[in-house]
Write an enzyme that holds these catalytic residues in place. Structure first.
Site, PDB file in Angstrom:
ATOM      1  N   HIS A 141       0.843  -1.202   0.000  1.00 38.77           N
ATOM      2  CA  HIS A 141       0.000   0.000   0.000  1.00 38.77           C
ATOM      3  C   HIS A 141       0.878   1.253   0.000  1.00 38.77           C
ATOM      4  O   HIS A 141       0.629   2.195  -0.771  1.00 38.77           O
ATOM      5  CB  HIS A 141      -0.914  -0.024   1.239  1.00 38.77           C
ATOM      6  CG  HIS A 141      -1.650   1.250   1.474  1.00 38.77           C
ATOM      7  ND1 HIS A 141      -2.922   1.474   0.987  1.00 38.77           N
ATOM      8  CD2 HIS A 141      -1.300   2.383   2.154  1.00 38.77           C
ATOM      9  CE1 HIS A 141      -3.318   2.672   1.357  1.00 38.77           C
ATOM     10  NE2 HIS A 141      -2.355   3.253   2.066  1.00 38.77           N
ATOM     11  N   GLU A 142       1.918   1.291   0.835  1.00 38.76           N
ATOM     12  CA  GLU A 142       2.814   2.453   0.900  1.00 38.76           C
ATOM     13  C   GLU A 142       3.591   2.627  -0.406  1.00 38.76           C
ATOM     14  O   GLU A 142       3.786   3.752  -0.870  1.00 38.76           O
ATOM     15  CB  GLU A 142       3.788   2.301   2.076  1.00 38.76           C
ATOM     16  CG  GLU A 142       3.137   2.265   3.443  1.00 38.76           C
ATOM     17  CD  GLU A 142       2.347   3.519   3.756  1.00 38.76           C
ATOM     18  OE1 GLU A 142       2.749   4.615   3.293  1.00 38.76           O
ATOM     19  OE2 GLU A 142       1.307   3.418   4.439  1.00 38.76           O
ATOM     20  N   HIS A 163       1.507   4.412  -2.917  1.00 42.08           N
ATOM     21  CA  HIS A 163       1.532   5.879  -2.801  1.00 42.08           C
ATOM     22  C   HIS A 163       2.720   6.448  -3.578  1.00 42.08           C
ATOM     23  O   HIS A 163       2.598   7.467  -4.262  1.00 42.08           O
ATOM     24  CB  HIS A 163       1.639   6.298  -1.332  1.00 42.08           C
ATOM     25  CG  HIS A 163       0.343   6.216  -0.580  1.00 42.08           C
ATOM     26  ND1 HIS A 163      -0.811   6.816  -1.032  1.00 42.08           N
ATOM     27  CD2 HIS A 163       0.028   5.621   0.604  1.00 42.08           C
ATOM     28  CE1 HIS A 163      -1.783   6.595  -0.167  1.00 42.08           C
ATOM     29  NE2 HIS A 163      -1.309   5.862   0.833  1.00 42.08           N
ATOM     30  N   GLU A 200      -5.888   6.955  -1.096  1.00 49.55           N
ATOM     31  CA  GLU A 200      -5.889   5.732  -0.291  1.00 49.55           C
ATOM     32  C   GLU A 200      -6.521   4.576  -1.064  1.00 49.55           C
ATOM     33  O   GLU A 200      -6.022   3.447  -1.015  1.00 49.55           O
ATOM     34  CB  GLU A 200      -6.633   5.956   1.027  1.00 49.55           C
ATOM     35  CG  GLU A 200      -5.911   6.858   2.007  1.00 49.55           C
ATOM     36  CD  GLU A 200      -4.533   6.340   2.377  1.00 49.55           C
ATOM     37  OE1 GLU A 200      -4.395   5.122   2.638  1.00 49.55           O
ATOM     38  OE2 GLU A 200      -3.589   7.151   2.382  1.00 49.55           O
TER      39      GLU A 200
END
Length: 410
Positions: free
Chosen positions: A276-277, A280, A354
């Protein structure tokens, strides 16, 4: 426009902000006892759910009390010409505009700490302690306070001094130089915060060789993400709550894992969180946020340059001598409605990002592992699973857990 009109506008803004926040809090608190959606019912058992409800209600009451105290004291300070007396006090020691401003804001910082420190102490050692989150000691608490004040005075004082110096040299054009200064500082902090600031508060150590590091490196290689710096931070010395974050650019790029995250999640779940990071980073969300912040700061400084020298702002606060620091106080409150609008936009974009980062983790790793990790993190932090939509729209930088799970399962 008369100074008295400006004064009443400032007071009205403070009161309206307080009322709006209390209405949003009230709506959110009304949802505390809502039935948990089916997709989230496996997060809490009955005892844990009761604990979660108690934590939410206790935190909400304390938040409302804190807001009432700080807003009331701020309004009283305005009504009794507090800024006028403070300005006079500072001018008794020096005639230098920079030193007057530093004394002025220094006293405000001290006064703010006198009010906020007991509240922060109570929140840490009573509320967070009661619900099993606090791991901090009184020594750590006070050292954090002292270090935080020192950094604020050192960095904040230096930046304020330079901005006032620009103002003295260039008058209304100061905003261009101030914008350049703030931009350079933002980029510097983004690059080196983990190396310069974090070590003052936490111990960081490279992630040890083992299955977890191998799994992270395997995933990074798969998605073409170069990562040489994976660190573990001792977040457990203050709280049981877990986190992970990405910072820096280029050679300074690093991933930081809280030791609580490693303890709470499985290897696959940690990789899902990191996926997930990485999402980004790959989607350039960090660049967008940084550029947006710089643009918003530039706009605010430009508007400040149009207003700060107006004697009406100083007169509105009861001060007869126009000055940069008094104009800055008045402008800060008058600009707050615009700041609220830009905040709404940034929160909207953050929630959108997100979803995109979640989708990246789903496509490159595993949706189910990210779902279980999000559930565990929510459970361990006693998160609110049924927030009011209006509260989410205004305050949330992340979608709700239910919305994220629905997106991951779609």
């Amino acid at each position: 426009m008369q100074a008295t009109t400006i004064f009443y506008i400032i007071i009205s803004i403070l009161i309206i902000n307080f009322i709006v926040d209390r209405v949003l809090d009230y709506l959110n608190e009304k949802c505390f006892d809502n039935e948990i959606p089916d997709k989230l019912k496996d997060i809490y058992d009955e005892e844990e759910y009761k604990k979660s409800q108690s934590y939410k209600k206790t935190s909400a009451k304390f938040s409302n009390l804190t807001s009432l105290i700080t807003t009331s004291l701020t309004i009283v300070f305005f009504l009794f010409d507090g800024f006028k007396h403070l300005d006079t006090l500072a001018r008794n020691y020096t005639e230098s505009p920079i030193l007057v401003a530093l004394i002025f804001f220094g006293v405000i910082i001290i006064g703010s700490e006198i009010v906020s420190t007991p509240l922060s102490y109570y929140e840490t050692f009573v509320i967070e302690e009661k619900f099993g989150f606090n791991k901090s000691t009184k020594k750590i608490f006070w050292l954090d306070k002292i270090k935080g004040i020192f950094i604020s005075i050192l960095l904040g004082g230096a930046i304020l001094s330079l901005i006032i110096w620009f103002y003295q040299l260039t008058s209304k054009n100061f905003w261009v130089y101030a914008w350049g200064l703030v931009t350079a500082f933002s980029l510097f902090i983004n690059m080196f915060h983990a190396k310069l600031i974090v070590p003052l508060f936490n111990k960081q150590s490279p992630l040890e060789d083992g299955e977890l590091k191998m799994a992270i490196e395997k995933y990074a290689k798969k998605v073409g993400f170069t990562i040489n710096n994976i660190f573990v931070i001792d977040g457990s010395k203050r709280s049981t709550k877990a986190n992970a974050y990405f910072s820096g650019f280029g050679s300074q790029k690093r991933i930081t894992l809280y030791d609580t995250l490693i303890n709470d999640l499985s290897k696959e779940e940690i990789v899902a969180v990191l996926a997930h990071e990485v999402g980004h980073y790959k989607k350039r969300h960090i660049i967008f946020n940084l550029v947006s912040s710089i643009i918003i700061t530039g706009i605010a400084l430009f508007i400040l340059s149009l207003m700060v020298s107006s004697p009406i702002l100083s007169e509105a606060l009861g001060v007869s001598i126009p000055s940069f620091h008094i104009g800055l106080i008045a402008f800060g409150i008058l600009y707050s409605p615009i700041s609220e609008v830009t905040g709404l936009f940034m929160n909207y974009m953050s929630r959108k990002f997100e979803y995109q980062a979640d989708n990246y983790a789903k496509e490159t790793f595993a949706a189910n592992k990210l779902i279980t990790s999000l559930k565990k993190l929510s459970k361990n932090s006693l998160s609110n699973l049924t927030p009011h939509p209006a509260f989410v729209f205004v305050h949330y930088s992340h979608p709700t857990l239910l919305e994220r799970i629905k997106n991951l399962e779609s």
